[in-house]
Design an enzyme around this catalytic site. Structure first.
Site, PDB file in Angstrom:
ATOM      1  N   ALA A  32      -0.162 -34.764  52.640  1.00  0.00           N
ATOM      2  CA  ALA A  32       1.170 -35.326  52.856  1.00  0.00           C
ATOM      3  C   ALA A  32       1.483 -36.237  51.725  1.00  0.00           C
ATOM      4  CB  ALA A  32       1.497 -35.945  54.143  1.00  0.00           C
ATOM      5  N   HIS A  37       0.102 -42.520  47.041  1.00  0.00           N
ATOM      6  CA  HIS A  37      -0.942 -41.604  46.831  1.00  0.00           C
ATOM      7  C   HIS A  37      -0.873 -41.487  45.282  1.00  0.00           C
ATOM      8  CE1 HIS A  37      -0.546 -40.058  50.811  1.00  0.00           C
ATOM      9  NE2 HIS A  37      -1.678 -40.699  51.023  1.00  0.00           N
ATOM     10  N   GLU A 150      -4.082 -50.742  49.504  1.00  0.00           N
ATOM     11  CA  GLU A 150      -3.943 -52.110  50.231  1.00  0.00           C
ATOM     12  C   GLU A 150      -3.143 -52.002  51.438  1.00  0.00           C
ATOM     13  OE1 GLU A 150      -3.194 -55.301  47.667  1.00  0.00           O
ATOM     14  OE2 GLU A 150      -5.353 -55.186  46.828  1.00  0.00           O
ATOM     15  N   SER A 187       4.140 -44.589  53.474  1.00  0.00           N
ATOM     16  CA  SER A 187       3.284 -43.812  54.481  1.00  0.00           C
ATOM     17  C   SER A 187       3.578 -42.433  54.794  1.00  0.00           C
ATOM     18  CB  SER A 187       3.213 -44.650  55.524  1.00  0.00           C
ATOM     19  OG  SER A 187       2.537 -43.909  56.679  1.00  0.00           O
ATOM     20  N   ARG A 189       3.686 -41.164  57.412  1.00  0.00           N
ATOM     21  CA  ARG A 189       4.265 -41.164  58.673  1.00  0.00           C
ATOM     22  C   ARG A 189       5.524 -41.524  58.623  1.00  0.00           C
ATOM     23  NH1 ARG A 189       0.113 -42.572  62.933  1.00  0.00           N
ATOM     24  NH2 ARG A 189      -1.824 -42.596  61.771  1.00  0.00           N
TER      25      ARG A 189
END
Ligand code: PAF
Length: 282
Positions: A32, A37, A150, A187, A189
């Site tokens: 995802a 990333h 981080e 994220s 999420r």
């Protein structure tokens, strides 16, 4: 783009690359993929000849089955995104069976208490699961450097500790948090938030920034109390924890020492989704 799903084949490939004096970076992910990333991948590409990106939703680090089931899986999209970044990327996307066989369990680690607070306190067994999979990836790829965001600062410190305890000679590199325009930490999420909640969730970062501004003039306890009251009054967010902790030991800061580094750490539920963030305070 080469995509490996077997440890043995990836290991043979990375060994062969190393013989050609090729340096290797590893970016472990659960897929995802988002800008956060990609910033890790780009940093890894800038420091290594070849980058291995692992895409694996690791079941042993989830304490709730529902959270594991709902974790977004966007493999085709992830591959397309990586292809646009560079040709010097190989992907490792194993099955659960390839990693764990029939025994889908974690090893037990002794992380000197780093795993007993915050995420470790609220997500039983989480860091044993993370340690197990990251150790396996590190041993399989044997990278020169491995990159972690981080945003999961506690995870980063625990992986550093694991590498130290297990004598793994790989450099563990922490990379800054990437944020959405409203400050929400990126994220996978975030995709599960409603539009309204996602817009409002900049509140988490704004609160951390106010805590940072107050740090040094107000006591840690009064900042913690203030953050709790801010969230008590907010209709969209449920605070799970807010801590001001020493960056190295992750223990709560009761008395601020001049020569220590501190961070604020937070976990919040929004739309039933668990969000975490942190900010360096000094
Ligand atoms: O940070 C993550 O995405 C995961 O915890 C990691 C490091 C890929 C291990 O599964």
């Amino acid at each position: 783009m080469k995509i490996f799903d077997l440890k043995k084949e990836l290991n043979a490939f990375t060994q062969e690359q190393r013989k050609k004096d090729c340096s290797i970076g590893l970016v472990p992910t659960m897929g995802a993929l988002h800008t956060g990333h990609i910033s890790l991948v780009k940093k890894a590409l800038s420091e290594n000849d070849l980058v291995v990106v692992s895409i694996f939703v690791n079941p042993t680090q989830f304490d709730k089955k529902d959270d594991l089931d709902k974790y977004p899986r966007t493999f085709e999209k992830d591959i397309e995104l990586l292809k646009q970044v560079s040709d010097n990327i190989v992907v490792f996307a194993p099955t659960v069976d390839e990693i764990y066989g029939e025994n889908v369990t974690s090893q037990s680690y002794e992380f000197d208490g780093l795993d007993k607070v915050m995420e470790g306190e609220f997500r039983t067994g989480h860091f044993d699961g993370v340690g197990t999979i990251v150790e396996l990836f590190l041993r399989t790829v044997a990278p020169d450097r491995a990159y972690f965001g981080e945003k999961d600062f506690q995870q980063l410190q625990i992986i550093r500790k694991m590498a130290e305890i297990k004598n793994l000679p790989f450099q563990i590199i922490g990379c800054p948090i990437e944020r959405e325009p409203n400050g929400l930490a990126m994220s996978s999420r975030n995709e599960r938030l409603s539009k309204e909640t996602r817009e409002e969730a900049g509140f988490i970062h704004t609160t951390l920034q106010t805590a940072k501004a107050d740090f040094g003039t107000k006591s840690a306890i009064s900042i913690v109390d203030w953050v709790k009251s801010e969230f008590d009054q907010h209709p969209l967010f449920d605070l799970e924890y807010f801590e001001i902790a020493d960056e190295n030991t992750l223990t709560p800061a009761l008395k601020i020492q001049d020569n220590q580094k501190y961070r604020a750490f937070i976990a919040v539920y929004a739309d039933g989704v668990r969000l975490i963030d942190n900010l360096r305070l000094n």
